[in-house]
Scaffold this motif. Sequence first.
Motif, short mmCIF file in Angstrom:
data_model
loop_
_atom_site.label_atom_id
_atom_site.label_comp_id
_atom_site.label_asym_id
_atom_site.label_seq_id
_atom_site.Cartn_x
_atom_site.Cartn_y
_atom_site.Cartn_z
N GLU A 1 8.84 2.28 -2.21
CA GLU A 1 7.42 2.39 -2.51
C GLU A 1 6.63 1.19 -2.00
N ALA A 2 7.16 -0.01 -2.21
CA ALA A 2 6.43 -1.21 -1.80
C ALA A 2 6.26 -1.26 -0.28
N ARG B 1 3.71 1.33 0.88
CA ARG B 1 2.31 0.94 0.69
C ARG B 1 1.87 0.00 1.82
N GLU B 2 2.73 -0.93 2.18
CA GLU B 2 2.38 -1.85 3.27
C GLU B 2 2.25 -1.10 4.60
N ALA C 1 -0.96 0.90 4.63
CA ALA C 1 -2.11 0.00 4.81
C ALA C 1 -2.21 -0.45 6.27
N GLU D 1 -3.31 6.41 0.48
CA GLU D 1 -1.89 6.42 0.12
C GLU D 1 -1.41 5.00 -0.20
N ALA D 2 -1.99 4.02 0.48
CA ALA D 2 -1.62 2.63 0.23
C ALA D 2 -2.24 2.09 -1.05
N GLY D 3 -3.22 2.82 -1.59
CA GLY D 3 -3.94 2.32 -2.78
C GLY D 3 -4.85 1.16 -2.46
N ASP D 4 -5.25 1.05 -1.18
CA ASP D 4 -6.07 -0.08 -0.73
C ASP D 4 -7.54 0.35 -0.69
#
Length: 295
Positions: A36-37, A40-41, A44, A79-82
């Motif tokens: 998951e981490a 996310r990167e 982004a 999707e990245a939550g950014d």
Amino acid sequence: MFRDTDNRLGGVLSRKAVAAQLADAVALLDTGSYDEATGRELFAAVGDLGSVAGWMAFDAGRHRSAQDLFITALHAASEAGDRALGAHLLQCMARQMSHLEHFDDALDLVSLAQYGARREATCATRSMLSSLQARFHAILGQVEESERAAGLAEELFTQIVPGDEPEHMAFFDEAELSATLGVAHQIAAKHERDTRRARRAEKSLTLLGRALALRPAHRVRSKAFDALALARTHLTVGEVTGAHRETQAALELFGTIGSKRVSDRLAELHDEAEPYVSTPEASDLRERIQSAIAT
């Protein structure tokens, strides 16, 4: 690297290379495996790369492609939550809508960016969005709203802590703020008369002159836009000599880049100079623009 190329040479020459890089990166999202981490990167990074690809397509006048790329990048940022990156992409889309003369849509996109990133937006992001609000309100003839937004943009800019800003906000420096607000005052001046118009134009010239003086050397396209904006402000108050001088500077820079956006702004300046065509300088200005665009 791609951002630097875009700033130096415009989006026409390198957009295909960036789009190809983006396609490879998107393929990683579709076929790769990651936790998951890391995901996310990766999302982004794809969102940020998509913002560059979309911007280059926009600069090249490929508006449909630019919209598709911005939307792809916006999905990746989501999707990245950014949310801050999402706000950046929405302001890119707002600038494109403004260029296409969909000014209400541009203002709506800025408002959406402000709402979506309200808990995560840095001072630079908030200042940038307020400066765009000032510009779009001015275009719509909402002069008082433009003035308030410009004041808020300047106030927020003083609160920026450089180390707290994401990399995609590196472009928003004092030069960029000054240029955006300078254009807002230039447009607002067209809605004013007599001494109020003159004061607005003077404010615009001061801000745009500061922007041009502060621009880093590699921001070639931005410097061309600044010179063009100065020329248009001079014309707003009938100063043909100043318009001619700044147009020459803009054309020299235009000769070193490939940018449909700059070409479009030159065409607008050509039309705005028509009422002064009886003067030799305005006539020469129009001929020089026509020749530059034709080639």
